[in-house]
Design an enzyme around this catalytic site. Structure first.
Site, short mmCIF file in Angstrom:
data_model
loop_
_atom_site.label_atom_id
_atom_site.label_comp_id
_atom_site.label_asym_id
_atom_site.label_seq_id
_atom_site.Cartn_x
_atom_site.Cartn_y
_atom_site.Cartn_z
N ARG A 170 0.85 -1.20 0.00
CA ARG A 170 0.00 0.00 0.00
C ARG A 170 0.88 1.24 0.00
NH1 ARG A 170 -3.10 -1.67 5.42
NH2 ARG A 170 -4.16 -3.57 4.71
N HIS A 186 2.60 -2.84 5.39
CA HIS A 186 2.06 -2.79 4.03
C HIS A 186 2.74 -1.68 3.22
CE1 HIS A 186 -1.17 -5.77 4.40
NE2 HIS A 186 -1.35 -5.33 5.63
N ASP A 193 -2.11 -9.71 3.79
CA ASP A 193 -3.28 -10.10 4.57
C ASP A 193 -3.85 -11.35 3.93
OD1 ASP A 193 -2.90 -7.90 6.15
OD2 ASP A 193 -4.50 -6.70 5.22
N TYR A 220 -6.27 -9.94 17.81
CA TYR A 220 -5.50 -8.70 17.73
C TYR A 220 -6.42 -7.67 17.07
CZ TYR A 220 -1.70 -5.42 16.94
OH TYR A 220 -0.89 -4.30 16.95
N HIS A 223 -8.05 -7.62 13.35
CA HIS A 223 -7.57 -8.79 12.61
C HIS A 223 -8.42 -10.04 12.82
CE1 HIS A 223 -4.23 -6.07 12.15
NE2 HIS A 223 -3.75 -6.85 11.20
N ASP A 225 -10.82 -10.85 10.69
CA ASP A 225 -11.30 -11.35 9.39
C ASP A 225 -10.17 -11.67 8.43
OD1 ASP A 225 -10.45 -8.78 8.95
OD2 ASP A 225 -12.28 -8.12 7.92
N HIS A 226 -8.95 -11.74 8.94
CA HIS A 226 -7.81 -12.16 8.12
C HIS A 226 -6.61 -12.40 9.05
CE1 HIS A 226 -6.93 -7.83 8.61
NE2 HIS A 226 -5.65 -8.13 8.36
N HIS A 228 -2.59 -11.40 9.17
CA HIS A 228 -1.59 -10.52 8.54
C HIS A 228 -0.20 -11.10 8.82
CE1 HIS A 228 0.52 -6.43 8.25
NE2 HIS A 228 1.32 -7.09 9.07
ZN LIG Z 1 -2.20 -6.34 7.16
#
Ligand SMILES: [Zn+2]
Length: 244
Positions: A170, A186, A193, A220, A223, A225-226, A228
């Site tokens: 990103r 990122h 992710d 955490y 986090h 839904d994924h 990292h």
């Molecule tokens: Zn992430």
């Protein structure tokens, strides 16, 4: 007489087509060396840029919490990583990177040096040129390549289950648009992710032995839904729901 000649001719044609098939099969597996070709066998004590290229591809095969250096120096840790890679893919696990090991790597990579199950496009849904992050564009892209090889190892270790990267590199503007942390990895290109068929806890736990020093998962903040995963200088793992 005519029959015998025909048979002989047929036999010759069959031998020749067999040879052609053989050639085809060889070039079929070798063509993916177009991004990089190793020209010598590497083993403990070797050094050079070809060692660094090898280290990038085996860095996902380490012990819990370990991060392999991309230093071009084939030491004990590189030997151990090569052994794990070889064992994972059914090769003789001698820690020596020779033709069989390179052939497996060629089979696992695309022409742009990314591993076959991940791509630059998947690791960068932000912009087309990797600019605007915390590091120069070329560094961000190189970091993403290193992350992809660790992900390929993770994917294989989990039984070749599909893993999808929902967010990778990103720029600062992409990062603030999704509410990312101001110091997010990122921005460096090395974060991914993960979503996909394994549970988030399975992904978080398994990532510990594939070279990820930053792992953030369920429990955490932000986090659930994924999972990292990323590189960071000092280790930070947190997924309280998963007991991490
Ligand atoms: Zn992430």
């Amino acid at each position: 007489m005519f029959r015998r000649a025909t048979r002989t001719l047929l036999a010759i044609v069959m031998v020749m087509s067999g040879m052609l098939l053989g050639v085809g099969a060889t070039s079929g597996t070798a063509h993916a060396d177009s991004c990089y070709t190793w020209n010598r066998t590497l083993s403990q004590g070797s050094s050079g840029s070809d060692v660094t290229q090898l280290q990038i591809r085996v860095a996902g095969w380490v012990t819990s919490g370990e991060r392999l250096s991309y230093d071009g120096s084939y030491g004990a840790r590189t030997t151990a990583a090569v052994k794990k890679f070889q064992a994972a893919y059914g090769l003789t696990a001698d820690g020596v990177a020779g033709p069989a090991t390179f052939s497996k790597i060629y089979a696992l990579q695309d022409a742009d040096c990314t591993p076959i199950h991940f791509s630059y496009a998947e690791l960068n849904k932000c912009n087309s040129d990797w600019s605007g992050g915390a590091v120069p564009a070329a560094t961000a892209k190189a970091n993403a390549l290193k992350t992809m090889w660790k992900l390929e190892a993770l994917r294989h270790a989990l039984g070749d289950v599909p893993i999808t990267v929902s967010s990778g590199f990103r720029s600062y503007s992409c990062n603030s648009a999704v509410g990312g942390s101001a110091t997010s990895r990122h921005l460096y290109g090395d974060a991914a992710d993960l979503v996909g068929s394994p549970s988030f806890c399975t992904l978080a736990r398994q990532s510990r032995v594939h070279g990820f020093s930053e792992i953030l998962g369920p429990g955490y903040p932000g986090h659930n839904d994924h999972t990292h995963v990323a590189f960071r200088p000092s280790q930070f793992w947190s997924a309280p729901t998963c007991g991490m």
